[in-house]
Motif scaffolding. Structure first.
Motif, short mmCIF file in Angstrom:
data_model
loop_
_atom_site.label_atom_id
_atom_site.label_comp_id
_atom_site.label_asym_id
_atom_site.label_seq_id
_atom_site.Cartn_x
_atom_site.Cartn_y
_atom_site.Cartn_z
N UNK A 295 0.82 -1.20 0.00
CA UNK A 295 0.00 0.00 0.00
C UNK A 295 0.85 1.25 0.00
N UNK A 296 0.45 2.24 -0.81
CA UNK A 296 1.18 3.52 -0.91
C UNK A 296 0.16 4.65 -0.97
N UNK A 297 0.31 5.64 -0.11
CA UNK A 297 -0.57 6.80 -0.17
C UNK A 297 -0.24 7.64 -1.40
N UNK A 298 -1.30 8.17 -2.04
CA UNK A 298 -1.11 9.01 -3.21
C UNK A 298 -0.32 10.26 -2.89
N UNK A 366 9.64 6.71 -1.67
CA UNK A 366 10.58 6.27 -0.64
C UNK A 366 10.25 4.85 -0.19
N UNK A 367 11.27 4.13 0.23
CA UNK A 367 11.07 2.76 0.70
C UNK A 367 10.04 2.71 1.82
N UNK A 368 10.14 3.63 2.78
CA UNK A 368 9.26 3.56 3.94
C UNK A 368 7.89 4.20 3.69
N UNK A 369 7.66 4.62 2.45
CA UNK A 369 6.29 4.99 2.05
C UNK A 369 5.54 3.78 1.50
N UNK A 370 6.24 2.65 1.36
CA UNK A 370 5.62 1.41 0.89
C UNK A 370 5.29 0.56 2.12
N UNK A 371 4.02 0.20 2.28
CA UNK A 371 3.57 -0.54 3.45
C UNK A 371 3.15 -1.94 3.04
N UNK A 372 3.80 -2.95 3.61
CA UNK A 372 3.49 -4.34 3.30
C UNK A 372 2.28 -4.77 4.12
N UNK A 373 1.25 -5.26 3.44
CA UNK A 373 -0.03 -5.60 4.07
C UNK A 373 -0.30 -7.09 3.91
N UNK A 374 -0.86 -7.69 4.96
CA UNK A 374 -1.32 -9.09 4.84
C UNK A 374 -2.63 -9.22 5.56
#
Length: 374
Positions: A295-298, A366-374
């Motif tokens: 997930x990434x915020x616009x 940015x790497x930390x703008x990418x959120x891994x979701x499960x």
């Protein structure tokens, strides 16, 4: 009776209950929650039909759980095993809904004093005067609801709910119809009131801004179960599930799979499903048997009209603008890089970069703008 302003003791609302419900689609589910609400604001957040209002109704005594317990401190309001079920009037719980239900034929002062019939005239005046001052409506005491503004009516409704000195306050989206400035001022006054009285406040909202503005604690409810809990930052800024990410306003959510791990850098590589696009994301533990999404915020995506050089950001994606749409003072861009990304821009950025559909652009994530979701 004395009109003294002694605050009730600081107590905790504890709830452990189950109640069978039907969702908005008609399918059955069970409201099954266990929570402790301390003094201060706890935000109850979730999609429509998640069971938020039913939970408040059960605490207030308007609905009866199938089983469980509800207590404020040592006072038991409901216990299915011992068959305790106090009526709403004996629960010392104030409940404010979207429909304020002020009496149109009564003045502001009469509305606020409505629940104080057991007190003598002098004590009623002292008690109501204190709360009228707290919510800045003392000058309106002789007016009727149709003679004051929407924000002032909300203040009267809050004052009427709190003048009885409840031990718990339940708020079900009471400020939805108000503009942001009016809402912020009312919430400031409510925070000030609660600093003096220190009671648990359970606040239902769909507004993410309210979650961050108010909440010392946030609880996300999905189909009757608590999906996440913690501070607003913990729950919404770094979500671990897709449902919470959607509620938190993540516009870009992609299926993916882990193709590489880089523990020395604290990152891993995810391939976006159906494409050759790789994203570097934070290194997290994932269950390989469960679907993985990113997930990434616009608003966390930067856009450039020429290829950036010398950046710390690890994800620079080559793409094409598929569409541009202005919504108020914001521009919504859809950029295809294999998958389609939604990007939020200012009007000035659109003009200075001379953006238009079909233009080649680069997205910076940015790497930390990418959120891994499960």
């Amino acid at each position: 009776m004395s009109g003294a302003t002694t605050s009730p003791p600081v107590e905790q609302l504890t709830v452990c209950l189950k109640k069978r419900l039907r969702g908005e689609s008609g399918s059955p589910f069970t409201l099954d929650v266990e929570l402790a609400v301390a003094a201060g604001f706890t935000i109850l957040f979730g999609a429509s039909g998640a069971g938020k209002t039913t939970l408040l109704d059960c605490i207030a005594g308007l609905q009866t759980p199938d089983e469980g317990t509800i207590a404020i401190g040592e006072a038991v309001l409901f216990d299915s095993q011992s068959r305790v079920n106090l009526p709403p009037r004996r629960r010392t719980v104030a409940y404010l809904l979207q429909s304020l239900a002020l009496f149109p034929h009564m003045t502001v002062e009469q509305n606020v004093q409505y629940g104080l019939a057991a007190l003598d005239k002098r004590d009623r005046a002292a008690r109501s005067g204190e709360v009228l001052e707290s919510f800045r409506i003392a000058a309106l005491v002789e007016r009727r609801p149709n003679e004051i503004s929407a924000g002032e009516r909300q203040r009267v409704a809050l004052a009427r709910a709190l003048v009885t000195r409840p031990r718990v306050l339940l708020l079900d989206e009471p400020l939805t119809a108000l503009d942001a400035v009016t809402k912020a001022r009312i919430l400031d006054d409510l925070r000030g009131w609660n600093r003096r009285h220190q009671i648990p406040i359970l606040y239902v909202t769909h507004d993410r801004e309210e979650v961050f503005a108010l909440g010392e604690s946030a609880i996300v409810l999905e189909e009757g179960r608590i999906l996440a809990r913690g501070s607003p930052h913990e729950v919404l800024q770094r979500p671990r599930s897709e449902t919470v990410a959607q509620l938190a306003g993540f516009e870009n959510i992609f299926d993916g799979s882990v193709t590489g791990s880089h523990p020395e850098h604290g990152t891993m590589t995810c391939r976006i499903a159906g494409s050759t696009l790789d994203l570097e994301v934070p290194l997290v533990r994932v269950n390989a048997s469960l679907p993985l999404r990113v997930g990434i915020r616009a608003g966390d995506i930067l856009l450039a009209s020429s290829k950036p050089q010398g950046l710390s950001a690890r994800n620079v994606l080559d793409g094409t603008i598929a569409s541009l749409e202005q919504r108020d003072m914001k521009v919504i861009a859809v950029v295809t890089c294999g998958p389609a990304f939604e990007v939020h821009l200012t009007l000035g950025a659109r003009e200075s970069l001379q953006l238009k559909p079909g233009a080649r652009v680069w997205l910076v994530v940015k790497t930390y703008s990418c959120h891994v979701l499960q």
